[in-house]
Design a protein around this motif. Sequence first.
Motif, mmCIF file in Angstrom:
data_model
loop_
_atom_site.group_PDB
_atom_site.id
_atom_site.type_symbol
_atom_site.label_atom_id
_atom_site.label_comp_id
_atom_site.label_asym_id
_atom_site.label_seq_id
_atom_site.Cartn_x
_atom_site.Cartn_y
_atom_site.Cartn_z
ATOM 1 N N ASP A 78 1.095 -1.491 0.170
ATOM 2 C CA ASP A 78 -0.137 0.176 -0.197
ATOM 3 C C ASP A 78 0.665 1.194 0.182
ATOM 4 O O ASP A 78 0.980 2.330 -0.705
ATOM 5 N N THR A 79 2.349 1.604 0.903
ATOM 6 C CA THR A 79 3.142 2.345 0.398
ATOM 7 C C THR A 79 3.576 2.612 -0.448
ATOM 8 O O THR A 79 3.446 3.675 -1.272
ATOM 9 N N LEU A 80 3.975 1.392 -1.018
ATOM 10 C CA LEU A 80 4.166 1.558 -2.111
ATOM 11 C C LEU A 80 3.891 1.964 -2.975
ATOM 12 O O LEU A 80 4.029 2.292 -4.133
ATOM 13 N N THR A 81 2.666 1.719 -3.278
ATOM 14 C CA THR A 81 1.413 2.313 -4.135
ATOM 15 C C THR A 81 1.160 3.683 -4.489
ATOM 16 O O THR A 81 1.565 4.278 -5.415
ATOM 17 N N SER A 93 10.850 12.218 0.603
ATOM 18 C CA SER A 93 9.999 12.897 1.854
ATOM 19 C C SER A 93 10.430 12.161 2.722
ATOM 20 O O SER A 93 9.683 13.123 4.358
ATOM 21 N N ILE A 94 10.247 11.298 3.488
ATOM 22 C CA ILE A 94 10.154 10.499 4.642
ATOM 23 C C ILE A 94 11.854 10.603 5.368
ATOM 24 O O ILE A 94 12.683 10.173 4.349
ATOM 25 N N ALA A 95 11.872 10.495 6.346
ATOM 26 C CA ALA A 95 13.230 10.770 7.591
ATOM 27 C C ALA A 95 13.994 9.791 7.718
ATOM 28 O O ALA A 95 12.841 8.385 7.607
#
Length: 237
Positions: free
Chosen positions: A162-165, A172-174
Amino acid sequence: MLPAGEVTQSHIDSILPLLSKNDILINGANAFYEDSIAQSQKVEAAGIRYIDAGVSGGIWGLQEGYALMVGGSREAVAQVTPFLEALAPAADKGWLHCGPVGSGHFVKMAHNGIEYGMMQALAEGFAILQGKTEFGLDLAKVAEMWRYGSVVRSWLLDLTADTLTKDQVLASIAPIVADSGEGLWTAQTALALKIPAPVITLALQMRWASQGRDDYAARLLAMMRNEFGGHAVQQEA
């Protein structure tokens, strides 16, 4: 359902005088099981029954049900069974009376240690796939395909897909991963029991590394390479 440690302890201390004999106090914090055992002794000395409940499910629990790992006397757990059945994914699934006081939080501790290792393995695998740029892999499609028939299919993989979709680059993610303490307790318990648990231990250490706790060692390693081999040292901007 409070954070483990002083917050939970002070709350118990404040409400204990208000409870009546044979009332049941359920500690749903992600507490260290030995702390729960010590806590229960004080609570039960006051005539109050104590249950430790390890709870998994996170923000999805309300929708999917919670995995509940409880420790306590058979009598106390029998009294709260209707609540456990209502909160679990099903009345006969997703909850377990693990054993005496402390066992619930002990099982939850091991559960979270396993979670550390599974998350780390998934993250490393997708990092390898992402690094082979010449193949132009669509990581979202790979993750989605693995969800069916693959031996690595899991809820963690579902969430990863779901995240990769939504975002495959994640720019933008630290790159900082927090640790809640249970991975450390699992590793410490493994050492105390002399049971090898290298995957869980290394997954925990990788979380520490993401928090910058290996920065000094990395800088010193760079200087060692410079000293013995003349290798260039990159300077901070």
